[in-house]
Design a protein around this motif. Structure first.
Motif, mmCIF file in Angstrom:
data_model
loop_
_atom_site.group_PDB
_atom_site.id
_atom_site.type_symbol
_atom_site.label_atom_id
_atom_site.label_comp_id
_atom_site.label_asym_id
_atom_site.label_seq_id
_atom_site.Cartn_x
_atom_site.Cartn_y
_atom_site.Cartn_z
ATOM 1 N N LEU A 6 7.380 7.903 -4.687
ATOM 2 C CA LEU A 6 6.125 9.252 -5.667
ATOM 3 C C LEU A 6 4.660 8.423 -4.117
ATOM 4 N N LEU A 7 4.954 6.653 -4.652
ATOM 5 C CA LEU A 7 4.118 6.219 -3.812
ATOM 6 C C LEU A 7 3.919 5.809 -2.346
ATOM 7 N N VAL A 8 5.236 6.612 -1.930
ATOM 8 C CA VAL A 8 5.070 6.494 -0.377
ATOM 9 C C VAL A 8 4.813 8.390 -0.031
ATOM 10 N N VAL A 9 4.862 8.717 -0.633
ATOM 11 C CA VAL A 9 4.534 10.708 -0.530
ATOM 12 C C VAL A 9 2.229 10.341 -1.098
ATOM 13 N N LEU A 10 2.514 9.594 -2.024
ATOM 14 C CA LEU A 10 0.658 9.589 -2.602
ATOM 15 C C LEU A 10 0.067 8.668 -1.228
ATOM 16 N N THR A 11 0.897 7.347 -0.535
ATOM 17 C CA THR A 11 0.422 6.960 0.567
ATOM 18 C C THR A 11 -0.063 7.664 1.603
ATOM 19 N N VAL A 12 0.830 8.545 1.730
ATOM 20 C CA VAL A 12 0.953 9.576 3.093
ATOM 21 C C VAL A 12 -0.194 10.501 3.353
ATOM 22 N N VAL A 13 -0.604 10.792 1.737
ATOM 23 C CA VAL A 13 -0.982 11.466 1.154
ATOM 24 C C VAL A 13 -2.743 11.138 1.535
ATOM 25 N N TYR A 14 -2.845 9.669 0.831
ATOM 26 C CA TYR A 14 -4.229 9.318 0.981
ATOM 27 C C TYR A 14 -4.809 9.012 2.141
ATOM 28 N N VAL A 15 -3.581 8.965 4.076
ATOM 29 C CA VAL A 15 -4.147 8.247 3.851
ATOM 30 C C VAL A 15 -4.387 9.504 5.795
ATOM 31 N N VAL A 16 -3.651 10.876 5.167
ATOM 32 C CA VAL A 16 -4.406 11.979 6.142
ATOM 33 C C VAL A 16 -5.733 12.613 5.134
ATOM 34 N N LEU A 17 -5.881 12.072 4.204
ATOM 35 C CA LEU A 17 -7.272 12.766 3.179
ATOM 36 C C LEU A 17 -8.445 12.319 3.387
ATOM 37 N N SER A 18 -8.128 10.639 4.398
ATOM 38 C CA SER A 18 -8.987 9.646 4.387
ATOM 39 C C SER A 18 -9.588 10.020 5.778
ATOM 40 N N VAL A 19 -8.650 10.380 6.742
ATOM 41 C CA VAL A 19 -8.126 10.231 8.196
ATOM 42 C C VAL A 19 -9.210 11.470 8.543
ATOM 43 N N TYR A 20 -9.377 12.879 8.020
ATOM 44 C CA TYR A 20 -9.159 13.987 7.980
ATOM 45 C C TYR A 20 -11.481 13.818 6.840
ATOM 46 N N SER A 21 -11.696 13.295 6.301
ATOM 47 C CA SER A 21 -12.334 12.815 5.034
ATOM 48 C C SER A 21 -13.902 12.327 6.825
ATOM 49 N N ARG A 22 -13.267 11.555 6.853
ATOM 50 C CA ARG A 22 -13.922 11.198 7.872
ATOM 51 C C ARG A 22 -13.840 12.059 9.441
ATOM 52 N N ILE A 23 -12.999 12.627 10.008
ATOM 53 C CA ILE A 23 -13.585 13.306 10.899
ATOM 54 C C ILE A 23 -14.640 14.086 10.662
ATOM 55 N N VAL A 24 -14.692 14.918 9.347
ATOM 56 C CA VAL A 24 -15.211 15.873 9.304
ATOM 57 C C VAL A 24 -17.020 14.825 8.864
ATOM 58 N N ARG A 25 -16.476 13.759 8.532
ATOM 59 C CA ARG A 25 -18.299 13.055 8.084
ATOM 60 C C ARG A 25 -18.536 12.942 9.297
ATOM 61 N N ARG A 26 -17.971 12.662 10.601
ATOM 62 C CA ARG A 26 -18.233 12.640 12.357
ATOM 63 C C ARG A 26 -18.806 13.671 12.772
#
Length: 89
Positions: free
Chosen positions: A11-31
């Motif tokens: 579960l922590l591995v899956v949540l980490t993957v989701v966090y990284v993807v969401l974080s990168v996506y959010s930064r791209i949208v902000r840029r």
């Protein structure tokens, strides 16, 4: 205890993957939004890259950025509440 670890580690591995993807996506949208904002202005005192860099630095310190940590907090809290209710009520 061992059963709980077998459940929580994946579960922590899956949540980490989701966090990284969401974080990168959010930064791209902000840029992209910062670039669009710079393009819509007629007269600015800084160049485009400096404007985007400063905007992303402000974004890194923002509360919105910290809300992404809810990816960890919400599921683990719900699981803890379910375990508590199941075992002690």
């Amino acid at each position: 205890m061992l059963v709980m670890l077998r459940f929580l580690l994946p579960l922590l591995v899956v949540l980490t993957v989701v966090y990284v993807v969401l974080s990168v996506y959010s930064r791209i949208v902000r840029r992209r939004k910062l670039a669009e904002r710079w393009d819509s202005k007629d007269v600015l005192t800084v160049d485009r890259e400096t404007f985007i860099r400063r905007g992303l630095e402000r974004y890194d310190r923002s509360f919105r950025r910290k809300l992404i940590l809810g990816v960890y907090i919400v599921p683990l809290t719900v699981i803890a509440i379910l375990i508590y209710v199941t075992n002690f009520m």
